[in-house]
Write a protein that holds these residues in place. Structure first.
Motif, mmCIF file in Angstrom:
data_model
loop_
_atom_site.group_PDB
_atom_site.id
_atom_site.type_symbol
_atom_site.label_atom_id
_atom_site.label_comp_id
_atom_site.label_asym_id
_atom_site.label_seq_id
_atom_site.Cartn_x
_atom_site.Cartn_y
_atom_site.Cartn_z
ATOM 1 N N HIS A 194 2.174 13.272 6.616
ATOM 2 C CA HIS A 194 3.479 13.091 5.957
ATOM 3 C C HIS A 194 3.290 13.005 4.447
ATOM 4 C CE1 HIS A 194 5.550 12.473 9.760
ATOM 5 N NE2 HIS A 194 4.471 11.809 10.142
ATOM 6 N N PRO A 195 3.189 14.145 3.787
ATOM 7 C CA PRO A 195 2.958 14.131 2.334
ATOM 8 C C PRO A 195 4.099 13.483 1.547
ATOM 9 C CG PRO A 195 3.344 16.365 3.126
ATOM 10 C CD PRO A 195 3.247 15.491 4.332
ATOM 11 N N GLU A 196 5.242 13.280 2.180
ATOM 12 C CA GLU A 196 6.343 12.598 1.488
ATOM 13 C C GLU A 196 6.053 11.112 1.286
ATOM 14 O OE1 GLU A 196 7.508 12.533 5.912
ATOM 15 O OE2 GLU A 196 6.478 13.908 4.563
ATOM 16 N N ILE A 197 5.101 10.577 2.016
ATOM 17 C CA ILE A 197 4.718 9.173 1.850
ATOM 18 C C ILE A 197 3.874 9.049 0.586
ATOM 19 C CG2 ILE A 197 3.394 7.251 2.809
ATOM 20 C CD1 ILE A 197 4.117 8.259 5.592
ATOM 21 N N LYS A 198 4.326 8.217 -0.312
ATOM 22 C CA LYS A 198 3.624 8.002 -1.581
ATOM 23 C C LYS A 198 2.712 6.780 -1.520
ATOM 24 C CE LYS A 198 5.833 11.388 -3.390
ATOM 25 N NZ LYS A 198 5.273 12.673 -3.061
ATOM 26 N N GLU A 199 3.085 5.783 -0.699
ATOM 27 C CA GLU A 199 2.315 4.546 -0.648
ATOM 28 C C GLU A 199 2.630 3.811 0.652
ATOM 29 O OE1 GLU A 199 2.479 0.501 -3.275
ATOM 30 O OE2 GLU A 199 2.595 2.402 -4.359
ATOM 31 N N LYS A 205 6.519 3.551 1.026
ATOM 32 C CA LYS A 205 7.274 4.065 -0.116
ATOM 33 C C LYS A 205 7.214 5.593 -0.106
ATOM 34 C CE LYS A 205 7.382 3.338 -5.112
ATOM 35 N NZ LYS A 205 6.689 2.657 -6.204
ATOM 36 N N CYS A 206 8.385 6.204 -0.070
ATOM 37 C CA CYS A 206 8.455 7.676 -0.071
ATOM 38 C C CYS A 206 8.929 8.190 -1.413
ATOM 39 C CB CYS A 206 9.394 8.170 1.012
ATOM 40 S SG CYS A 206 8.797 7.801 2.663
ATOM 41 N N ILE A 253 -0.720 9.349 6.663
ATOM 42 C CA ILE A 253 -0.538 9.742 5.265
ATOM 43 C C ILE A 253 -0.770 11.244 5.096
ATOM 44 C CG2 ILE A 253 -1.497 9.471 2.939
ATOM 45 C CD1 ILE A 253 -2.142 6.550 3.743
ATOM 46 N N PRO A 272 -4.807 11.896 -1.308
ATOM 47 C CA PRO A 272 -4.417 10.570 -0.829
ATOM 48 C C PRO A 272 -5.637 9.692 -0.555
ATOM 49 C CG PRO A 272 -3.849 12.299 0.767
ATOM 50 C CD PRO A 272 -4.423 12.965 -0.429
#
Length: 99
Positions: free
Chosen positions: A71-76, A98-99, A68, A1
């Motif tokens: 929470h690895p599910e957060i993409k952006e 954005k998840c 970030i 990330p």
């Protein structure tokens, strides 16, 4: 990330005033990000202007990076713009996650 700091808005690509680092930040990474951009120099005070609360800006960057990583599910995530009031309070005006 990755984490990016700099001038935003619709001219972000044209102004080319951003710095990117891994979200695994240390204090010197944050300092380098801020100091390597024109907006970073401006917010530190230009021609007698008062600096923004730089430690609080650093906290925003640090906390965003940690969020970030936690929470690895957060993409952006996009915080644009950050508004600094006359009494040096900082607000995220628009936030997109954005998840």
């Amino acid at each position: 990330p990755m984490v990016m700091f700099g001038s935003g808005g619709k001219y972000v690509e044209f102004l080319d005033d951003t710095a990117m680092r891994s979200a695994y930040l240390c204090e010197s990474d944050i300092d380098e990000m801020i100091n390597s951009t024109r907006i970073g120099k401006i917010i530190q005070g230009v021609r007698g202007e008062i600096s923004v609360d730089l430690p609080e800006i650093k906290n925003v960057i640090r906390n965003l990076a940690q969020m970030i990583l936690n929470h690895p599910e957060i993409k952006e995530v996009d915080l644009n713009p950050l508004l600094v009031t006359n009494d040096n309070k900082i607000f995220a005006v628009d936030i997109r996650i954005k998840c």
